[in-house]
Design a protein around this motif. Structure first.
Motif, PDB file in Angstrom:
ATOM      1  N   ASN A 206     180.698  40.886  19.456  1.00  0.00           N
ATOM      2  CA  ASN A 206     180.784  42.102  18.792  1.00  0.00           C
ATOM      3  C   ASN A 206     180.271  43.569  19.175  1.00  0.00           C
ATOM      4  OD1 ASN A 206     183.024  41.024  17.019  1.00  0.00           O
ATOM      5  ND2 ASN A 206     181.122  39.543  16.561  1.00  0.00           N
ATOM      6  N   GLY A 207     179.284  43.190  20.206  1.00  0.00           N
ATOM      7  CA  GLY A 207     178.332  44.180  20.396  1.00  0.00           C
ATOM      8  C   GLY A 207     179.169  45.898  21.096  1.00  0.00           C
ATOM      9  N   VAL A 208     178.221  47.177  20.660  1.00  0.00           N
ATOM     10  CA  VAL A 208     178.604  47.925  20.800  1.00  0.00           C
ATOM     11  C   VAL A 208     177.960  49.134  21.546  1.00  0.00           C
ATOM     12  CG1 VAL A 208     180.040  47.980  18.208  1.00  0.00           C
ATOM     13  CG2 VAL A 208     177.703  48.806  19.021  1.00  0.00           C
ATOM     14  N   LEU A 236     175.638  41.744  39.332  1.00  0.00           N
ATOM     15  CA  LEU A 236     175.492  43.147  38.845  1.00  0.00           C
ATOM     16  C   LEU A 236     175.391  44.525  39.009  1.00  0.00           C
ATOM     17  CD1 LEU A 236     171.291  41.944  38.473  1.00  0.00           C
ATOM     18  CD2 LEU A 236     172.871  41.850  36.875  1.00  0.00           C
ATOM     19  N   GLN A 237     175.200  44.743  40.574  1.00  0.00           N
ATOM     20  CA  GLN A 237     176.421  45.922  40.611  1.00  0.00           C
ATOM     21  C   GLN A 237     177.093  46.554  40.512  1.00  0.00           C
ATOM     22  OE1 GLN A 237     175.668  45.416  45.493  1.00  0.00           O
ATOM     23  NE2 GLN A 237     174.103  46.904  44.585  1.00  0.00           N
ATOM     24  N   ARG A 238     178.244  45.740  39.850  1.00  0.00           N
ATOM     25  CA  ARG A 238     179.475  45.548  39.619  1.00  0.00           C
ATOM     26  C   ARG A 238     179.656  45.741  38.106  1.00  0.00           C
ATOM     27  NH1 ARG A 238     181.026  41.542  42.261  1.00  0.00           N
ATOM     28  NH2 ARG A 238     181.523  39.809  40.869  1.00  0.00           N
ATOM     29  N   ALA A 239     178.282  45.350  36.831  1.00  0.00           N
ATOM     30  CA  ALA A 239     178.532  45.769  36.240  1.00  0.00           C
ATOM     31  C   ALA A 239     177.995  46.378  35.452  1.00  0.00           C
ATOM     32  CB  ALA A 239     177.991  43.737  35.156  1.00  0.00           C
ATOM     33  N   MET A 240     176.523  46.890  36.102  1.00  0.00           N
ATOM     34  CA  MET A 240     175.705  47.824  35.656  1.00  0.00           C
ATOM     35  C   MET A 240     176.014  49.267  35.516  1.00  0.00           C
ATOM     36  SD  MET A 240     173.916  45.484  34.395  1.00  0.00           S
ATOM     37  CE  MET A 240     172.511  47.080  33.730  1.00  0.00           C
ATOM     38  N   VAL A 241     176.224  50.275  35.182  1.00  0.00           N
ATOM     39  CA  VAL A 241     177.323  51.273  34.911  1.00  0.00           C
ATOM     40  C   VAL A 241     176.058  52.412  35.190  1.00  0.00           C
ATOM     41  CG1 VAL A 241     178.442  53.554  33.885  1.00  0.00           C
ATOM     42  CG2 VAL A 241     179.046  51.071  34.333  1.00  0.00           C
ATOM     43  N   SER A 242     175.160  53.293  35.632  1.00  0.00           N
ATOM     44  CA  SER A 242     174.319  54.302  35.511  1.00  0.00           C
ATOM     45  C   SER A 242     174.628  55.766  34.237  1.00  0.00           C
ATOM     46  CB  SER A 242     173.877  54.803  37.010  1.00  0.00           C
ATOM     47  OG  SER A 242     173.752  53.857  37.754  1.00  0.00           O
ATOM     48  N   HIS A 243     173.324  55.632  33.463  1.00  0.00           N
ATOM     49  CA  HIS A 243     173.829  56.618  32.455  1.00  0.00           C
ATOM     50  C   HIS A 243     173.100  57.972  33.024  1.00  0.00           C
ATOM     51  CE1 HIS A 243     173.223  58.782  28.663  1.00  0.00           C
ATOM     52  NE2 HIS A 243     174.648  57.752  28.220  1.00  0.00           N
ATOM     53  N   PRO A 244     173.229  58.619  32.496  1.00  0.00           N
ATOM     54  CA  PRO A 244     172.158  59.869  32.569  1.00  0.00           C
ATOM     55  C   PRO A 244     171.067  60.449  32.770  1.00  0.00           C
ATOM     56  CG  PRO A 244     174.696  60.804  33.020  1.00  0.00           C
ATOM     57  CD  PRO A 244     174.468  58.953  32.119  1.00  0.00           C
ATOM     58  N   LEU A 245     170.825  59.372  31.755  1.00  0.00           N
ATOM     59  CA  LEU A 245     169.409  59.442  30.751  1.00  0.00           C
ATOM     60  C   LEU A 245     168.069  58.916  32.051  1.00  0.00           C
ATOM     61  CD1 LEU A 245     170.082  59.845  27.299  1.00  0.00           C
ATOM     62  CD2 LEU A 245     169.554  61.041  28.406  1.00  0.00           C
ATOM     63  N   GLY A 246     169.654  57.988  32.435  1.00  0.00           N
ATOM     64  CA  GLY A 246     167.561  57.261  33.478  1.00  0.00           C
ATOM     65  C   GLY A 246     167.477  55.932  33.637  1.00  0.00           C
ATOM     66  N   PHE A 247     168.482  55.662  32.806  1.00  0.00           N
ATOM     67  CA  PHE A 247     168.930  54.009  33.003  1.00  0.00           C
ATOM     68  C   PHE A 247     169.993  53.284  32.812  1.00  0.00           C
ATOM     69  CE2 PHE A 247     169.129  55.926  28.620  1.00  0.00           C
ATOM     70  CZ  PHE A 247     170.756  55.538  28.007  1.00  0.00           C
ATOM     71  N   ASP A 248     170.529  52.625  33.584  1.00  0.00           N
ATOM     72  CA  ASP A 248     171.678  51.518  34.200  1.00  0.00           C
ATOM     73  C   ASP A 248     172.128  50.290  32.629  1.00  0.00           C
ATOM     74  OD1 ASP A 248     171.449  52.418  36.186  1.00  0.00           O
ATOM     75  OD2 ASP A 248     171.042  49.908  37.501  1.00  0.00           O
ATOM     76  N   VAL A 249     173.139  50.502  32.810  1.00  0.00           N
ATOM     77  CA  VAL A 249     174.018  49.913  31.205  1.00  0.00           C
ATOM     78  C   VAL A 249     174.716  49.016  31.313  1.00  0.00           C
ATOM     79  CG1 VAL A 249     174.801  49.992  28.885  1.00  0.00           C
ATOM     80  CG2 VAL A 249     173.362  51.404  29.975  1.00  0.00           C
ATOM     81  N   MET A 250     174.703  47.586  30.634  1.00  0.00           N
ATOM     82  CA  MET A 250     175.715  46.313  31.130  1.00  0.00           C
ATOM     83  C   MET A 250     175.908  46.281  29.720  1.00  0.00           C
ATOM     84  SD  MET A 250     174.658  42.667  32.590  1.00  0.00           S
ATOM     85  CE  MET A 250     176.458  41.260  32.306  1.00  0.00           C
ATOM     86  N   ALA A 251     177.595  46.901  29.475  1.00  0.00           N
ATOM     87  CA  ALA A 251     178.334  46.962  28.515  1.00  0.00           C
ATOM     88  C   ALA A 251     178.828  45.532  28.112  1.00  0.00           C
ATOM     89  CB  ALA A 251     178.939  48.042  28.234  1.00  0.00           C
ATOM     90  N   ALA A 252     179.200  45.570  26.750  1.00  0.00           N
ATOM     91  CA  ALA A 252     179.955  44.438  26.122  1.00  0.00           C
ATOM     92  C   ALA A 252     181.575  44.332  26.565  1.00  0.00           C
ATOM     93  CB  ALA A 252     180.351  44.091  25.263  1.00  0.00           C
ATOM     94  N   PRO A 253     181.849  43.635  27.636  1.00  0.00           N
ATOM     95  CA  PRO A 253     183.283  43.493  28.153  1.00  0.00           C
ATOM     96  C   PRO A 253     184.093  43.998  27.185  1.00  0.00           C
ATOM     97  CG  PRO A 253     182.709  41.151  28.290  1.00  0.00           C
ATOM     98  CD  PRO A 253     181.667  41.974  27.651  1.00  0.00           C
ATOM     99  N   ASP A 254     185.934  44.710  27.223  1.00  0.00           N
ATOM    100  CA  ASP A 254     186.358  45.462  27.145  1.00  0.00           C
ATOM    101  C   ASP A 254     187.259  44.353  25.885  1.00  0.00           C
ATOM    102  OD1 ASP A 254     186.183  47.923  27.185  1.00  0.00           O
ATOM    103  OD2 ASP A 254     186.818  48.930  28.291  1.00  0.00           O
ATOM    104  N   ALA A 255     187.583  43.303  26.518  1.00  0.00           N
ATOM    105  CA  ALA A 255     187.858  42.372  25.973  1.00  0.00           C
ATOM    106  C   ALA A 255     187.236  41.217  25.099  1.00  0.00           C
ATOM    107  CB  ALA A 255     188.837  41.469  26.823  1.00  0.00           C
ATOM    108  N   MET A 256     187.677  41.077  24.405  1.00  0.00           N
ATOM    109  CA  MET A 256     186.292  39.275  23.472  1.00  0.00           C
ATOM    110  C   MET A 256     186.349  38.563  23.438  1.00  0.00           C
ATOM    111  SD  MET A 256     186.614  38.734  19.418  1.00  0.00           S
ATOM    112  CE  MET A 256     186.562  40.714  18.599  1.00  0.00           C
ATOM    113  N   ALA A 257     184.883  37.944  24.225  1.00  0.00           N
ATOM    114  CA  ALA A 257     184.566  36.197  24.779  1.00  0.00           C
ATOM    115  C   ALA A 257     184.219  36.083  23.788  1.00  0.00           C
ATOM    116  CB  ALA A 257     184.228  36.945  25.467  1.00  0.00           C
ATOM    117  N   PRO A 258     184.172  34.558  23.620  1.00  0.00           N
ATOM    118  CA  PRO A 258     183.555  33.547  22.061  1.00  0.00           C
ATOM    119  C   PRO A 258     182.090  33.968  23.626  1.00  0.00           C
ATOM    120  CG  PRO A 258     184.979  31.733  24.405  1.00  0.00           C
ATOM    121  CD  PRO A 258     186.002  34.167  24.195  1.00  0.00           C
ATOM    122  N   LEU A 259     181.379  33.246  22.080  1.00  0.00           N
ATOM    123  CA  LEU A 259     179.697  33.360  22.462  1.00  0.00           C
ATOM    124  C   LEU A 259     179.162  32.307  23.483  1.00  0.00           C
ATOM    125  CD1 LEU A 259     178.070  34.719  19.216  1.00  0.00           C
ATOM    126  CD2 LEU A 259     178.191  36.137  21.260  1.00  0.00           C
TER     127      LEU A 259
END
Length: 414
Positions: A206-208, A236-259
């Motif tokens: 449920n992460g946003v 990690l290289q595939r999962a991390m997305v660089s943000h212009p503010l200077g940090f990388d983000v590993m966002a929750a997948p669009d498809a919901m997955a059980p914990l």
């Protein structure tokens, strides 16, 4: 060392009663070196050594051939504390446990060890006088670095949790990442680069965190959850997305997955990989407790627990603190009251909350609804949209504390 063994069997007038000593360590050569020094010249001691941890020893079952166990104390090794507690509870014999330490222990670490059943603490030099460098008893694991051919690196892991919904854990994590990624004036004058920052959404159900920045999973996160494979540097290289503010983000997948798609081993490897790749790793935790919460807490150097002084939230905060510290007595927990300005004079209900929690509510972050709404409309953290807002100014001391912790080399280890 003689005083440390005073609790062992004594020598009477007719026979030599020998004390059976087991020295353990998971560091190569450490147990053997300590065992040689402990047993040197004392016929009353029968000393043997094994390369293992207290957790390994606990799995071996009852100790029927041992009177005293000697092991090295390493701050952050909460798995050893849990193992010591189990052995003391399960073993009805008179086995004693002696901990060797190469550095002064904090009150929290000492209290946790004594509560778990440690009988005595001694300086390492008393058993191994040739060992003078504390780093030799608590080195950073370098197996993964060696495999990748990289220099040793040991980033700071910061976890963020909330006692209830609506307290702004995700916003706090993103603001902390934004502020940590900024190079302060002093560092800029010294030519020091800003630290490498990663923000990871562990609430992959449920992460946003990603949607707050209009970022989607790069594919690696979902693949890991679907296949159950242990993450690696390439993932990690595939999962991390660089943000212009200077940090990388590993966002929750669009498809919901059980914990339970994540396993304890998977999250342990993930955090170890992140620690190698980044200077600061900020984890946005789910509110639900899972079987992989334990390895997260075992590796976190610091936990920010968001709360408020209402009765039901304070009760839930205390429950969470007790659970987090049960097997992690050395974990630093900072309580942060959100959406409220710190009262000039503490009202009675705040004093009562502090008494119940056994902690001071020192950190208060006032709300700024207008600035927060503007930041949400722009898809950026509040720290970027309104850096002079009351909320961000109040985070100053917390960020200063993180920067100070970043300069320290010692980290907690599972």
């Amino acid at each position: 060392m003689t005083q440390a063994l005073a609790c062992a069997p004594s020598v009477d007038d007719t026979a030599l009663v020998q004390t059976r000593v087991l020295v353990i360590s998971d560091l190569p050569g450490m147990a053997e070196m300590v065992a040689r020094n402990v047993g040197r010249g004392d016929p009353a001691l029968v000393v043997r050594s094994e390369r293992m941890t207290l957790a390994d020893l606990c799995d071996h079952g009852p100790l029927t051939d041992t009177d005293l166990v000697i092991f090295g104390i390493r701050p952050g090794q909460d798995a050893d504390v849990a193992a010591l507690r189990r052995m003391k509870a399960d073993d009805s014999s008179a086995i004693k446990f002696l901990g060797l330490t190469a550095e002064p222990l904090s009150l929290a670490v000492a209290r946790g060890l004594m509560a778990a059943g440690l009988d005595e603490v001694m300086p390492l030099a008393a058993a191994a006088p040739r060992l003078t460098d504390a780093a030799q008893i608590a080195p950073v694991a370098e197996v993964t670095q060696a495999k990748r051919g990289e220099d040793a690196h040991n980033g700071l892991i910061v976890a963020v949790a909330a006692a209830r919904g609506g307290l702004g854990a995700t916003a706090f994590a993103l603001n902390a990442a934004t502020l940590m990624a900024q190079t302060d004036r002093k560092s800029a004058r010294a030519g020091t680069a800003a630290p490498r920052i990663a923000v990871v959404d562990l609430d992959f159900q449920n992460g946003v965190l990603g949607s707050s920045l209009d970022i989607t999973d790069g594919g690696g996160y979902l693949t890991m959850l679907q296949t159950g494979q242990h993450p690696d540097h390439e993932m990690l290289q595939r999962a991390m997305v660089s943000h212009p503010l200077g940090f990388d983000v590993m966002a929750a997948p669009d498809a919901m997955a059980p914990l339970d798609a994540m396993t304890p081993d998977m999250v342990a490897v993930l955090l170890d990989e992140l620690r190698l790749a980044y200077d600061v790793v900020i984890l946005d935790l789910p509110r639900a407790l899972t079987d992989w919460t334990a390895p997260v807490l075992a590796r976190a150097d610091r936990l920010f627990l968001l709360t408020d002084p209402t009765v039901h939230t304070v009760r839930q905060t205390r429950r969470m603190m007790d659970m987090f510290r049960d097997d992690n007595p050395s974990l630093t927990i900072d309580l942060v009251v959100t959406h409220q300005r710190k009262p000039f004079s503490q009202p009675a209900h705040v004093k009562e909350a502090e008494r119940f929690l056994g902690e001071s509510l020192r950190h208060w972050l006032p709300g700024d609804a207008r600035a927060a709404q503007r930041a949400a409309g722009q898809g950026v953290p509040l720290a970027a949209a309104a850096p002079r807002s009351a909320t961000i100014r109040a985070m100053g001391p917390l960020i200063a504390g993180l920067r100070a912790a970043l300069s320290q080399t010692q980290r907690r280890r599972a």
